[in-house]
Design a protein around this motif. Structure first.
Motif, PDB file in Angstrom:
ATOM      1  N   LYS A 154       0.733  -1.306  -0.064  1.00 42.39           N
ATOM      2  CA  LYS A 154      -0.019  -0.044   0.058  1.00 42.39           C
ATOM      3  C   LYS A 154       0.916   1.386   0.080  1.00 42.39           C
ATOM      4  O   LYS A 154       0.301   2.200   0.250  1.00 42.39           O
ATOM      5  N   LEU A 155       2.411   1.247  -0.065  1.00 42.22           N
ATOM      6  CA  LEU A 155       2.994   2.274   0.094  1.00 42.22           C
ATOM      7  C   LEU A 155       3.038   3.035  -1.389  1.00 42.22           C
ATOM      8  O   LEU A 155       3.250   2.307  -2.464  1.00 42.22           O
ATOM      9  N   LYS A 156       3.022   4.287  -1.492  1.00 46.62           N
ATOM     10  CA  LYS A 156       2.917   5.037  -2.486  1.00 46.62           C
ATOM     11  C   LYS A 156       4.541   5.480  -3.034  1.00 46.62           C
ATOM     12  O   LYS A 156       4.644   5.999  -4.214  1.00 46.62           O
ATOM     13  N   ILE A 186      13.614  -2.698 -12.527  1.00 47.80           N
ATOM     14  CA  ILE A 186      12.570  -2.088 -11.964  1.00 47.80           C
ATOM     15  C   ILE A 186      12.599  -0.443 -12.261  1.00 47.80           C
ATOM     16  O   ILE A 186      13.743  -0.187 -12.110  1.00 47.80           O
ATOM     17  N   ASN A 187      11.488  -0.104 -12.639  1.00 47.96           N
ATOM     18  CA  ASN A 187      11.552   1.352 -12.692  1.00 47.96           C
ATOM     19  C   ASN A 187      11.548   2.209 -11.347  1.00 47.96           C
ATOM     20  O   ASN A 187      10.634   1.870 -10.639  1.00 47.96           O
ATOM     21  N   ALA A 191       5.588   3.048  -7.643  1.00 53.75           N
ATOM     22  CA  ALA A 191       5.320   2.946  -6.118  1.00 53.75           C
ATOM     23  C   ALA A 191       5.910   1.491  -5.428  1.00 53.75           C
ATOM     24  O   ALA A 191       5.611   0.604  -6.168  1.00 53.75           O
ATOM     25  N   ALA A 192       6.459   1.816  -4.427  1.00 48.44           N
ATOM     26  CA  ALA A 192       6.917   0.697  -3.750  1.00 48.44           C
ATOM     27  C   ALA A 192       6.000  -0.654  -3.624  1.00 48.44           C
ATOM     28  O   ALA A 192       6.222  -1.592  -3.685  1.00 48.44           O
ATOM     29  N   GLY A 193       4.638   0.013  -3.116  1.00 54.08           N
ATOM     30  CA  GLY A 193       3.616  -0.969  -2.979  1.00 54.08           C
ATOM     31  C   GLY A 193       2.978  -1.763  -4.397  1.00 54.08           C
ATOM     32  O   GLY A 193       2.102  -2.830  -4.012  1.00 54.08           O
ATOM     33  N   SER A 270      14.889   3.914 -19.461  1.00 55.23           N
ATOM     34  CA  SER A 270      13.393   3.809 -19.632  1.00 55.23           C
ATOM     35  C   SER A 270      13.101   2.814 -20.486  1.00 55.23           C
ATOM     36  O   SER A 270      11.923   2.239 -20.307  1.00 55.23           O
ATOM     37  N   SER A 271      13.990   2.207 -21.164  1.00 54.81           N
ATOM     38  CA  SER A 271      13.495   0.988 -22.086  1.00 54.81           C
ATOM     39  C   SER A 271      13.527  -0.377 -21.341  1.00 54.81           C
ATOM     40  O   SER A 271      12.775  -1.319 -21.416  1.00 54.81           O
ATOM     41  N   CYS A 272      14.496  -0.446 -20.535  1.00 54.96           N
ATOM     42  CA  CYS A 272      14.973  -1.693 -19.790  1.00 54.96           C
ATOM     43  C   CYS A 272      14.221  -1.878 -18.561  1.00 54.96           C
ATOM     44  O   CYS A 272      14.036  -2.676 -17.853  1.00 54.96           O
ATOM     45  N   GLN A 273      13.898  -0.504 -18.076  1.00 51.91           N
ATOM     46  CA  GLN A 273      12.930  -0.550 -16.923  1.00 51.91           C
ATOM     47  C   GLN A 273      11.755   0.178 -16.942  1.00 51.91           C
ATOM     48  O   GLN A 273      11.360   1.458 -16.403  1.00 51.91           O
ATOM     49  N   LYS A 274      11.022  -0.291 -17.595  1.00 51.42           N
ATOM     50  CA  LYS A 274       9.644   0.070 -17.853  1.00 51.42           C
ATOM     51  C   LYS A 274       8.609   0.219 -16.945  1.00 51.42           C
ATOM     52  O   LYS A 274       7.601   1.132 -16.641  1.00 51.42           O
ATOM     53  N   ARG A 275       8.574  -0.737 -16.004  1.00 43.70           N
ATOM     54  CA  ARG A 275       7.709  -0.801 -14.935  1.00 43.70           C
ATOM     55  C   ARG A 275       8.304  -1.257 -13.421  1.00 43.70           C
ATOM     56  O   ARG A 275       9.390  -1.926 -13.548  1.00 43.70           O
TER      57      ARG A 275
END
Ligand code: ZN
Length: 275
Positions: A154-156, A186-187, A191-193, A270-275
Motif C-alpha cells: 500500500k505504500l505510494k 525495476i523502474n 510505487a513501492a507497494g 526507460s526502455s529496460c526499466q519500464k515498470r
C-alpha cells in the motif's frame, strides 16, 4: 560519500592493521564534528584499551575494546581513516588522533565534518539512538526481499526512495539503489507497494551482488590505506547507469536518463526499466 562497500573496506583494513593493538592515547583536536565528540568518554573509556575486533553495522564502524565498550565511528560525507607514522605532518582536517604502538597513529580526517564518533557500552549498543531503528543488513541471510515486500504494501513512495530508507534495509545509498534497480529491471519511479514479492526477491539478490562486487573490488584499495597521500581510495564498480546520463544503456543502447527523486539524482534506462 562513502557508501556501504567503502565502509566495509575500511573495516577490513582497520581489522588488519589495528586488531590486537592498543590505543595508547587520544588527542581530540577538533570536537565539533556532526555531533560533539565525547572527549571525556574518549579519555576514560578508549585511551589505554586493547582493540579486540571491528564490526560494521550499516555505515557505522564498531571498534570493540577490551573493556567491553565500543568506539563507534561514522565517516559522514568525507571522513577518512589513516594509519601513519607519528612524524607525518598533521593536516588541518585531522580531527582525532589515536596513538598506537610502534610510533604510529590512527588519524580520523574529515574535511566536511559530517562524520562523528561515540563511545558506547557493548551491552546497550542495540539501544543506541543511531542504531536502534536500523533495518536488516543487506548482506545478511535474513535479508531476502520478503521484508521489503511485506513493509511496502500500500505504500505510494517510489521504490528507489523506499530502498534508501534505512528502516527496512540499511546501506543502500544513491549509487547502489540505481544500480540494483537497473539489474532488476525495476523502474525507480514505480510505487513501492506495486512491486510483487517475486520482484522484491530478485531485487534483494541484485542488491547483494552489486554490493559484494564493490566490496571485492575494494580489497584492491587496501594497499592505499597506510598511504600518507590522504587519498581515501574510494572505488567504483563498473557502473551500468549511475552517472551515465545520455550515454547508451549497456543492454539496449538507449540513452540513460537522469531524474531527481527527493532531491537526489536517479539514473535509469526507460526502455529496460519500464515498470
Ligand atoms: Zn536499456
Amino acid at each position: 560519500m562513502p557508501e556501504l562497500p567503502e565502509v566495509e573496506t575500511v573495516r577490513s583494513a582497520l581489522e588488519k592493521y589495528i586488531c590486537g593493538r592498543k590505543f595508547l592515547s587520544i588527542d581530540v583536536r577538533n570536537a565539533s564534528l556532526r555531533w560533539p565528540v565525547p572527549v571525556q568518554k574518549m579519555q576514560d573509556l578508549v585511551a589505554g584499551q586493547n582493540i579486540e575486533r571491528i564490526e560494521r553495522r550499516a555505515k557505522y564502524l564498531l571498534v570493540h575494546m577490551e573493556n567491553k565498550h565500543i568506539l563507534m565511528l561514522h565517516l559522514g560525507m568525507s571522513g577518512v581513516m589513516r594509519i601513519v607514522d607519528k612524524a607525518t605532518p598533521l593536516s588541518a582536517y585531522d580531527h582525532l588522533i589515536f596513538t598506537l604502538e610502534k610510533q604510529q597513529e590512527l588519524r580520523f580526517n574529515d574535511v566536511r565534518r559530517f562524520g562523528f564518533v561515540d563511545v558506547v557500552c557493548a551491552d546497550v549498543l542495540s539501544e543506541h539512538p543511531r542504531i536502534r531503528h536500523l533495518g536488516l543488513e543487506p548482506l545478511s541471510k535474513e535479508f531476502c526481499g520478503d521484508e521489503l515486500f511485506a513493509h511496502s504494501r500500500k505504500l505510494k513512495v517510489a521504490v528507489k526512495n523506499f530502498l534508501m530508507k534505512s528502516k527496512y534495509v540499511v546501506g543502500i545509498g544513491n549509487i547502489y539503489a540505481s544500480e540494483s534497480l537497473f539489474r532488476s529491471r525495476i523502474n525507480p519511479k514505480i510505487a513501492a507497494g506495486r512491486i510483487s514479492q517475486e520482484r522484491y526477491r530478485n531485487l534483494a539478490t541484485h542488491i547483494k551482488t552489486t554490493l559484494s562486487e564493490a566490496i571485492a573490488q575494494g580489497g584492491t584499495t587496501l594497499k592505499d590505506f597506510q598511504g600518507v597521500e590522504g587519498k581515501p581510495g574510494y572505488f567504483r564498480i563498473s557502473l551500468n547507469v549511475y552517472d551515465r546520463a545520455g550515454e547508451p544503456c549497456r543492454r539496449c543502447q538507449k540513452n540513460i536518463k537522469r531524474i531527481l527523486q527527493s532531491g537526489r539524482s536517479t539514473f535509469y534506462c526507460s526502455s529496460c526499466q519500464k515498470r
